[in-house]
Scaffold this motif. Structure first.
Motif, short mmCIF file in Angstrom:
data_model
loop_
_atom_site.label_atom_id
_atom_site.label_comp_id
_atom_site.label_asym_id
_atom_site.label_seq_id
_atom_site.Cartn_x
_atom_site.Cartn_y
_atom_site.Cartn_z
N GLY A 36 42.67 28.71 45.47
CA GLY A 36 41.93 28.45 46.03
C GLY A 36 41.87 29.13 47.85
N ASN A 37 43.26 29.07 47.62
CA ASN A 37 43.86 30.37 48.80
C ASN A 37 43.94 31.81 49.14
N ASP A 38 43.73 31.79 47.52
CA ASP A 38 44.00 33.92 47.39
C ASP A 38 42.84 33.91 46.92
N LEU A 39 41.62 33.01 46.77
CA LEU A 39 40.24 33.88 46.42
C LEU A 39 40.16 34.76 47.12
N LEU A 40 39.61 35.96 46.81
CA LEU A 40 38.42 37.34 48.96
C LEU A 40 37.61 36.87 48.34
N ALA A 41 36.88 37.70 47.44
CA ALA A 41 35.47 37.65 46.39
C ALA A 41 35.30 37.85 45.32
N PHE A 42 33.64 37.40 44.98
CA PHE A 42 33.50 37.87 43.66
C PHE A 42 31.95 38.54 43.26
N GLU A 43 31.80 38.68 42.09
CA GLU A 43 29.85 38.79 42.20
C GLU A 43 29.41 37.39 41.50
N PRO A 44 27.92 37.31 42.34
CA PRO A 44 27.60 35.74 41.92
C PRO A 44 26.84 36.14 40.60
N SER A 45 27.51 37.01 39.44
CA SER A 45 27.32 37.12 38.00
C SER A 45 28.00 36.39 37.24
N ILE A 46 29.41 35.90 38.06
CA ILE A 46 30.29 35.34 37.66
C ILE A 46 30.40 33.58 37.55
N LYS A 47 29.89 33.09 36.98
CA LYS A 47 29.95 31.32 37.40
C LYS A 47 31.66 30.56 37.92
N TRP A 48 31.36 30.00 38.47
CA TRP A 48 32.59 29.04 38.99
C TRP A 48 32.53 28.32 39.43
N GLU A 49 33.33 27.52 39.22
CA GLU A 49 33.70 25.94 39.10
C GLU A 49 35.12 25.11 40.44
#
Length: 233
Positions: A112-125
């Motif tokens: 979680g601390n290493d996440l920077l950015a992602f497209e909204p098309s990707i599912k996440w949990e």
């Protein structure tokens, strides 16, 4: 043009369009997002932008009560914001190196601390590691991504990827573990020898064990996070 002049400095450092698409690495530690719509980004990672944009912090119940409870328990370590609009957005995180992946119906876990950015098309949990909550300062939670689209995460210095194969598990320090393939689910173990050697309070006595067929990304740095109990106070 004289050496060390302002003109020379600007020429060497000014932003240049590379035509790489939605995500573009301006430098190894600066991400340019060519925004025309929406992107998810780590809260606080915006360093500059131009164009028309609006930033909205993630609603606590936007992804359901389960996610909200997990976030409350982890002290919102994975706080996100949405950037909406059109223009160029520049993101960075404490000078850490940025890795871009183009998922094509793939899945991956990212600390979680290493996440920077992602497209909204990707599912996440958000996935909470309950077994080590309270025992270990780092690696309390991670985010699982699945689908198609661009994603960017960070690592201290130069990360390496270790292959995991059946019968050949990989053991890692949670504080140095950045990401791993979406089909792997680590177990946790305590190394009594390390605990005795390093002292009772050492996080290195808690280890992540990866079994199966996949990969693990590690960094040559043990990131220290605020402990869960402190972050909830």
């Amino acid at each position: 043009m004289s050496r060390y002049s302002i003109e020379e400095f600007i020429k060497q450092t000014e932003q240049k369009d590379k035509g790489e698409g939605f995500f573009e690495l301006e430098t190894p530690r600066m991400l340019e997002v060519n925004l025309d719509g929406q992107v998810w980004a780590k809260a606080g990672s915006m360093v500059a932008y131009h164009g028309e944009m609006k930033f909205v912090r993630e609603g606590i119940l936007e992804h359901g009560l389960g996610t909200a409870l997990k976030k409350a328990f982890t002290g919102e370590g994975a706080s996100l914001m949405k950037a909406n609009g059109k223009g160029k957005l520049y993101l960075a995180d404490s000078g850490k190196k940025i890795i871009i992946l183009n998922l094509k119906n793939d899945s991956i876990y990212i600390n979680g601390n290493d996440l920077l950015a992602f497209e909204p098309s990707i599912k996440w949990e958000i996935k909470l590691m309950k077994k080590i909550a309270g025992m270990l300062a780092g690696g309390l939670f991670n985010v699982r991504f699945e689908g198609t689209g661009m994603i960017a995460f960070t690592a201290h210095y130069e990360p390496i990827t270790l292959r995991v194969s059946p019968g050949n598990p990989i053991i890692t320090d949670p504080n140095a573990t950045v990401a791993w393939s979406g089909n792997l689910m680590p177990s946790f173990q305590t190394d009594i020898t390390l605990k005795t050697f390093l002292g009772r309070g050492s996080g290195e006595s808690i280890q992540m064990k990866f079994d199966g067929d996949g990969f693990v990304v590690i960094q040559p740095f043990e990131e220290v996070y605020m402990r869960a109990k402190q972050s909830m106070s």
